[in-house]
Enzyme design. Sequence first.
Site, PDB file in Angstrom:
ATOM      1  N   ASP A 249       0.811  -1.218   0.000  1.00 57.94           N
ATOM      2  CA  ASP A 249       0.000   0.000   0.000  1.00 57.94           C
ATOM      3  C   ASP A 249       0.842   1.265   0.000  1.00 57.94           C
ATOM      4  O   ASP A 249       2.021   1.227   0.294  1.00 57.94           O
ATOM      5  CB  ASP A 249      -0.821   0.041   1.294  1.00 57.94           C
ATOM      6  N   LYS A 271      -3.363   3.599  -3.181  1.00 56.72           N
ATOM      7  CA  LYS A 271      -4.043   4.727  -3.810  1.00 56.72           C
ATOM      8  C   LYS A 271      -4.000   5.915  -2.864  1.00 56.72           C
ATOM      9  O   LYS A 271      -4.171   5.774  -1.662  1.00 56.72           O
ATOM     10  CB  LYS A 271      -5.492   4.381  -4.160  1.00 56.72           C
ATOM     11  N   MET A 384      -8.548   8.437   9.038  1.00 59.35           N
ATOM     12  CA  MET A 384      -8.867   9.189   7.809  1.00 59.35           C
ATOM     13  C   MET A 384      -9.812  10.348   8.136  1.00 59.35           C
ATOM     14  O   MET A 384     -10.777  10.604   7.425  1.00 59.35           O
ATOM     15  CB  MET A 384      -9.523   8.255   6.763  1.00 59.35           C
TER      16      MET A 384
HETATM   17  N1  SAH Z   1      -5.056  -0.509   8.551  1.00 57.15           N
HETATM   18  C1  SAH Z   1      -4.581   0.754   9.050  1.00 57.15           C
HETATM   19  C2  SAH Z   1      -5.506   1.898   8.712  1.00 57.15           C
HETATM   20  C3  SAH Z   1      -5.589   2.184   7.248  1.00 57.15           C
HETATM   21  S1  SAH Z   1      -6.619   3.535   6.875  1.00 57.15           S
HETATM   22  C4  SAH Z   1      -4.312   0.656  10.550  1.00 57.15           C
HETATM   23  O1  SAH Z   1      -4.695  -0.329  11.169  1.00 57.15           O
HETATM   24  O2  SAH Z   1      -3.708   1.559  11.090  1.00 57.15           O
HETATM   25  C5  SAH Z   1      -5.471   4.842   6.691  1.00 57.15           C
HETATM   26  C6  SAH Z   1      -5.523   5.734   7.880  1.00 57.15           C
HETATM   27  O3  SAH Z   1      -4.808   5.159   8.958  1.00 57.15           O
HETATM   28  C7  SAH Z   1      -4.874   7.084   7.676  1.00 57.15           C
HETATM   29  O4  SAH Z   1      -5.710   7.996   7.021  1.00 57.15           O
HETATM   30  C8  SAH Z   1      -4.647   7.503   9.119  1.00 57.15           C
HETATM   31  O5  SAH Z   1      -5.835   7.930   9.734  1.00 57.15           O
HETATM   32  C9  SAH Z   1      -4.261   6.177   9.744  1.00 57.15           C
HETATM   33  N2  SAH Z   1      -2.800   6.005   9.787  1.00 57.15           N
HETATM   34  C10 SAH Z   1      -2.058   5.079   9.138  1.00 57.15           C
HETATM   35  N3  SAH Z   1      -0.759   5.225   9.456  1.00 57.15           N
HETATM   36  C11 SAH Z   1      -0.687   6.245  10.329  1.00 57.15           C
HETATM   37  C12 SAH Z   1       0.373   6.858  11.043  1.00 57.15           C
HETATM   38  N4  SAH Z   1       1.648   6.444  10.927  1.00 57.15           N
HETATM   39  N5  SAH Z   1       0.073   7.895  11.854  1.00 57.15           N
HETATM   40  C13 SAH Z   1      -1.189   8.316  12.016  1.00 57.15           C
HETATM   41  N6  SAH Z   1      -2.216   7.768  11.370  1.00 57.15           N
HETATM   42  C14 SAH Z   1      -1.987   6.739  10.547  1.00 57.15           C
END
Ligand code: SAH
Length: 461
Positions: A249, A271, A384
């Site tokens: 991703d 994406k 998000m």
């Molecule tokens: N599967 C992922 C979430 C994917 S959706 C999980 O469990 O964390 C994508 C969202 O995850 C981003 O828009 C943000 O809100 C969050 N996210 C992912 N990586 C992040 C990070 N390093 N710091 C803060 N938010 C993060």
Amino acid sequence: MKTFPMFLTMAGRRVVIAGGGEQAAQKCRLILKTQAKITLLATELDPELADLHSQGRIHWDASPITAAHFADTALVFIATGCPGIDAALHAVAKAAGATVNVVDRPDLCDAITPSIVDRDPVVVAIGTEGTAPVLARQIKTRMEELLEPRLGDLAALAGRLRDRAAQRLQPRKRRDLWRWVFNGPVRDIHARSAERDAAQMIKDAIQTGTFGDAGPSPVALVGAGPGAKDLITLRGVQRLQEADIIFYDRLVDPEILELARRDAERVYVGKAPGAHSLPQDKISGLLVAAARQGKRVVRLKCGDPGIFARGAEEADALKAADIPYEIVPGVTAASAASAAMGGFLTERGTCDTLILTTGRSEDEQSSADWVNLLQEGRRVAVYMGVGTADQIESTLSQAGLANRIDVDIVGNAQLPTQKIASCKLGALSQTLQDNAIENPAILFLSHKKTASHLVSVQRGA
Ligand code: SAH
């Protein structure tokens, strides 16, 4: 790296050790593990070295030392125990063009001896460039625990059977064979001293081409964690190292991809928000196609694959195609963000309910019932959510909660670009703007129970 690790060929080459006391003996013990020819330069030898000399295991040269003594050597150790003499001999050895190690003088060393975990022919060398010898020893201890004493013999056995395996098995099948040997019953049996049984099992497997579970390997939906390379699980790393192909991703850090085998195929299917580079059904189709080709497939997702990662859709596609899958959990962004603030996701008594939700569902704005979600005693982690912050703020403010809800925002949690900000709900949009925080970020909205609440309840009663 100021120093670069290499394994030097030692068979039949000359190693010269200047010195005849304990320091020289230490180096001598080390080099006697190799097949090098050792020459000691010293006027006298201590009893241990004299003994080795009388057994014919080392050469001894007591003549006055000149540059010629150091010519044509793989390595030179200067270990007389006298700093002045060591420095002078270092100059002589350098004049002969030798690669030199001077005991206790890192500034004069061309080569530094690492901490070694010896399971010959499996050798682990650990170095810290002199910064942290204690750490090197700790790592060595961990490795000693990890690698059973007989592992070297098993590696040597595998080495003897390599050609036979190469003649009979295709490359991928060979990799599976050795994975099975080192990761399964053969290693256990060998570790329990049943070398002959282990050898027979490997030979049979090479002969028949069948071993272990012959079914198709499951597609692994692996959580990469929030981005930092050391926040993926050990199981996740293992799956990466086994993978023939990795679909990853946008938010997966390139450093994590480095943990995979160098020759594994890496396919980007991420994406950017709002921009469809690959539709979800196309990604699912790619996973199915790769698995059907017999490849070991890893689908690497940021955070945890079970949280806002569309894992269920991919799993459904695999199920429909009769392909097994495995989920390897990861550190989700909410955990990573909370830890980065030095905070806790739940707090006994004041915040006992944690809700994970998203500011977006698909590409539409969320229709979440924010007021209902944020009852007292609850914390809501919004994924998000940056684009929806205005809406969240106005909805909750209209419900009179502008000052009751604490907001913590963590952008790029656990990454060098991490940003943290806190405010009351009424200042959410402004705070995001002031701190220039964009996705990926987690918004924590906390409606904690407070003592004043208890008081007002009592008054009302
Ligand atoms: N599967 C992922 C979430 C994917 S959706 C999980 O469990 O964390 C994508 C969202 O995850 C981003 O828009 C943000 O809100 C969050 N996210 C992912 N990586 C992040 C990070 N390093 N710091 C803060 N938010 C993060």
